[in-house]
Design a protein around this motif. Sequence first.
Motif, short mmCIF file in Angstrom:
data_model
loop_
_atom_site.label_atom_id
_atom_site.label_comp_id
_atom_site.label_asym_id
_atom_site.label_seq_id
_atom_site.Cartn_x
_atom_site.Cartn_y
_atom_site.Cartn_z
N THR A 1 14.38 5.90 9.48
CA THR A 1 15.77 6.81 10.03
C THR A 1 15.90 8.05 9.26
O THR A 1 16.25 9.01 10.00
N VAL A 2 15.21 8.12 8.19
CA VAL A 2 15.21 9.51 7.24
C VAL A 2 14.45 10.44 8.03
O VAL A 2 14.45 11.66 7.95
N LEU A 3 13.12 10.01 8.16
CA LEU A 3 12.03 10.99 8.82
C LEU A 3 12.55 11.61 10.22
O LEU A 3 12.38 12.52 10.50
N LEU A 4 13.16 10.42 10.84
CA LEU A 4 13.50 10.98 12.33
C LEU A 4 14.65 11.65 12.44
O LEU A 4 14.97 12.63 13.09
N PRO B 1 12.66 18.67 8.03
CA PRO B 1 13.93 18.32 8.90
C PRO B 1 13.91 17.37 9.98
O PRO B 1 12.71 16.88 9.95
N PRO B 2 14.72 16.81 10.63
CA PRO B 2 14.73 15.73 11.22
C PRO B 2 13.68 16.06 12.55
O PRO B 2 13.75 17.10 13.42
N LEU B 3 13.12 14.98 13.15
CA LEU B 3 12.28 15.20 14.21
C LEU B 3 12.76 14.85 15.57
O LEU B 3 12.43 15.30 16.51
N PRO C 1 19.30 0.55 15.88
CA PRO C 1 18.64 -0.66 15.97
C PRO C 1 17.13 -0.90 16.16
O PRO C 1 16.51 -1.85 15.50
N LEU C 2 16.63 0.16 16.61
CA LEU C 2 15.28 -0.17 16.82
C LEU C 2 14.38 0.29 15.36
O LEU C 2 13.56 -0.63 14.86
N ALA C 3 15.03 0.95 14.45
CA ALA C 3 14.45 1.18 13.32
C ALA C 3 14.56 -0.01 12.53
O ALA C 3 13.85 -0.38 11.74
N LEU C 4 15.69 -0.84 12.82
CA LEU C 4 16.06 -1.97 11.82
C LEU C 4 14.74 -2.85 12.25
O LEU C 4 14.29 -3.86 11.63
N ASN D 1 19.48 9.15 0.88
CA ASN D 1 19.83 9.71 2.05
C ASN D 1 19.72 9.18 3.31
O ASN D 1 19.90 9.72 4.39
N GLN D 2 19.84 7.70 3.03
CA GLN D 2 19.91 6.78 4.58
C GLN D 2 21.20 7.16 5.12
O GLN D 2 22.24 7.14 4.49
N PRO D 3 21.30 7.39 6.59
CA PRO D 3 22.36 7.80 7.28
C PRO D 3 23.50 6.69 7.23
O PRO D 3 22.82 5.32 6.92
N ASN D 4 24.72 6.94 7.28
CA ASN D 4 25.52 5.85 7.05
C ASN D 4 25.85 5.20 8.57
O ASN D 4 27.10 5.34 8.87
N TRP D 5 25.05 4.59 9.26
CA TRP D 5 25.35 3.85 10.32
C TRP D 5 25.58 2.38 10.33
O TRP D 5 25.94 1.93 11.53
N ALA D 6 25.28 1.88 9.08
CA ALA D 6 25.72 0.37 9.24
C ALA D 6 26.87 -0.10 9.01
O ALA D 6 27.33 -0.58 7.74
#
Lengths: 396, 307, 445
Positions: C186-189, C198-200, C211-214, C269-274
Amino acid sequence: MRMYRVLVPLLVLSLAVALGLSGCAPTEEALPIIKIGLNVELTGDIPKVGESCKRAAEMWLEDIEAAGGLEVGGKKYEVELVIEDNESKPESAAAAATKLITQDEVLAIVGPNASKVAIPAGEVCNNLECPMISPWSTNPRTTKDRPWVFRACFLDDFQGPVVARFVTEEFGFTKAAVLYDVASDYPKGLAEFFKQAWEEIHGPGSVVAFESFVTKDRDFSAQLTKIIASGAEFLFLPQYYDEVPLILKQAQELGFDKPVVGSDSWGSAELVKLAGPLCHGCFFSTHYAAAGAKGATKEFIDRYKEKYGEVPDDVAALTWDSVRIVEAAIKAVGEITGDLATDRKAVRDAMAAIKDFQGITGRMTFTEEGDPIKAAVIVRINEAGEFEFYKFVSPE
Amino acid sequence: MTYLLQHVVNALQWGSFYALIALGYSMVYSVLMLFNFAHGDIFMVGAYIGLFVSTGLLLLGTAGAVTLPNWLVLVLTIILGMALTAVVGMLVERVGYRPLRKAPRASAALTGLMIGITFQTLNLALLGAKRRSFPALIETATYQVAGVSITNTKIMIVVISLLLMLALDQFVRRTKWGMAMRAMAVDIFVVPLMGVPINTMAALTFALGSALAAVAGIFFGQAYPVLEPYMGALLGWKAFVAAILGGRGSVLGAALAGFMLGFIEIFVAVVFPSTLRDLIAYSAILLILTFRPYGLFGEPYSARLRL
Amino acid sequence: MTTATQKQPPASDRHRNSTIRAVLSPWREVPFLGWLLGALAAVMLEHSVGSSLALTLGLRRIPVLFGFELMLKAPQHIPGMLVYLVLVYMLPAALVAVATRGLTNALAARLLQSPALSLAVHLVLLYGCMHFWCALSDYRYLVAQLALIAVMLTLSLNVINGYMGEFSCSHPGFMALGAYAASVLTVLLFVEDDVFGPPLLPPTLGPFLFPLALVAGGLVASLGALAVAIPSFRARGDYLGVITLAFTFVVKSLFENLEIVGGPRGFMNQPNWAGLPTVFVWAVVCVAVINNFVRSTFGKALNAVRDGETAAEAMTINTRRTKTVAFLSAAFWAGVAGGLFAHVVGYINPATFGAQKLAEVLAMVYFGGLNSVIGSIAGGLGLTLFSEMLRPLEVWKWVIIPMLLVLVMTRRPTGLIAFREFDALKLLGPRGRWEGGVQDGTAGG
């Protein structure tokens, strides 16, 4: 529908009790209580850190209580400390911070200390907009891009070069050895910044031994034997005071007779008690020197010693400064509106605006990031086991 | 050469602690077939008891009552420490293990783990977070033999752990009690039918294991004189590794595996960068057990595992 | 009443008993749907009047976790708190549940004709309860997230330790693998980071691809699980225990040495999506999948391997395959839980996934109950909530909790709710006199 015969009276009864209780409930006080949260490591792998932090904060509270409350804008407010244990676990630190902010409605939070708990707690404080000051967390990321988070200690990237420069100037050594805990944030960061600074001065390869171990290790003979064989002229030991005595003892037993230099994590009387004469003559960089301290610093040390029977360590001193920074910020606000969001914002702004705060660990002004600009001192442990002021190193 | 020899000496000393702790661990493990996850913390309790006994005895001296020579203090500390810690061990058995004797073994392991945590935190709550320094009862003397530094404590610890290892091995193999213990290891349900008082034996086993932990704790205090409430936690897990690496039902094997663990840890740090120590050392153990799934010295039991 | 009811009760008692039974009987007839409705009503009530009621009762604010922490901190508030609990939670929930039982039973019976719909309705209601309960406080929200993650961890460990009967210590390792893999992705992308640049991909895509990352995190954990699954073919019991423990140490040491993910300084820096909905959905999926798994023939094969490997082999069970699948699926869910954990806390470091985490997860499994899905849910939720509720005890909390666990274990050696099959449809069915008529209709489902 027989059960209604039971339930309905029950409902009526509890309503009556509720009303009765509300009748005798204490009337709301005119002034809100100022609550300060303390998010500390009482259990987990560094309980001493939490204990010192809690003790210093409680001593501060005593002062406030003795004065009859905290005076803000001519009114005296009652102050309450809400202490939460973060168990030295990131998730628990985040939960504790959330609880303090949303549940206990604290005005500001002091702590956590270790970076691994201060980083997640800082995230929570920044998101929920509550000022937080970590007395002891040295990881740059604790405060980075977080306007609501401050710290009271200096960072590794300042202290590492300080030690490197001091040793070069003082002894003229060119070959350094470092022994540090690879699994712990602070020692590792400091060790790396030191290595970088040292190699900048003396060229690559001048750190001849860069050895590590893992938290809770008690035997360092393999690493020390390697260090001795490397021909290093001194050993830099950015470790806590529970490992330092063991390392010094084992180094001596293995025949290491070169000087050992430490960092601010040495700054505890425990070190001298545990290491005894082994640590006499060693140098370390820190925030303040206990022996021969004057003014407020001396007063703090004496009072702490009298109250708890031990000389305060660096955490206690930094916590003392942290709570006093919070106090100064609240006073500077000049008015407690009772609306938390407003008050918190005001306190944060006041904290960021603090100039030349005269703390017992040095004079502080916060940078944009919420990190203090302060000077370091080099302390020598003298033959009586006291921390003696040796040299003053100011930030560049 | 001296460089290498120095490492061997270091590894011997460090391994002897793993051996001593694994010895006590494996005492309980090989007789009762229980994971004794409280062992590391019993070791901590033993060290603290040793600390209080020795400080008390030394205080007697400063108070002017009776001045005891240091060696006598050490001997008394060991005896009293062993006795008191044995009581603690018996208590642990009574509270945490006896009610679970017929339960899955892993459940008993969990009670052990929980009792261990209780000990840690109780210590923290009662004595505070302060580190404590174990009084030096042995005057440290460093000898230089062919360029290798050896201290008298190192020699003493290695010798004592070897002696205890042999003594325990003889006890388990030669005495009637030892025989009963070995029988229990084979089948805990049939042994009572042979007239072995199983509760007494279990308590005795725990007492013995804990007494060994106390010895380890006291000598640990001599060699590494900083005590703190969590000192036993990691060592307990490592003793578990050593005891089982040695092999089921082999007290001697456990001790040897303890030495081996010490050697692995030290020599990995010597040969590779020391940051990779745990990574390589535990990968090695993982591999060893993959290819020798019955441990180094254990017999391949066909007996059904009670888990 | 306690002793009297067991032996021959005197006449007066018998009369009283019948009264009690009469009072209790409507409760027994409340279906799960009714309780959910009751809980929802209670939570809504708290939403609307909780704050003012708390103030009237002299409590400063709504008691956050059923008032435990306030009771421990300020005993003078205990009566007010109890009244609050009764007025806001118990009475409304009970009244609604009992009053609507005719309706809910009929509805439950109707819904059961389409099990999927029935499940969906119940889950929506369950989520509704949680949502409104958590909406009142960020603290509740975080605790609920952590508790659900704990349930996933506990359940997946139970597959190995309970159903397969091995003593696995590798769960912190699996969790770490999942947490790091998902976070790196998630951080990389999607995140501007000073290490990964920067995000890819456009960050707006993030929440959809999360969900795919998980799943990727789970797969990485599964891959790691091969390192313990393969030795498990030959090593069993204690030896496997050490292998799994060594695995945990190796993984921890690995991440300490991986500078790219911060080493011991940790990774952030994990995004707050959970958010709670996400965690809830994943937890439900996890429970459903594992429950189906252990109730399938595969699950029975696990039990067979536990009770006698040779015998299982003789019964044509492919023990190697069984073990591999068990380890890999358990690791997968531990990895997913790790990924969620990383995104909830927003920071991970290797030290989190050490012996302490291991002790926690083991405690949840054995406290909740071996070989039981319900037990794992109870263990995960219970211990997480409990350890939050006891916060005011500070240091003593970690004296009390392990002692309580020892007490539970000595009374119930396999845990609170052990060896129980969890049949969701049975749970969701109607109760009491409504029960009989519908049963044949669901037998096939």
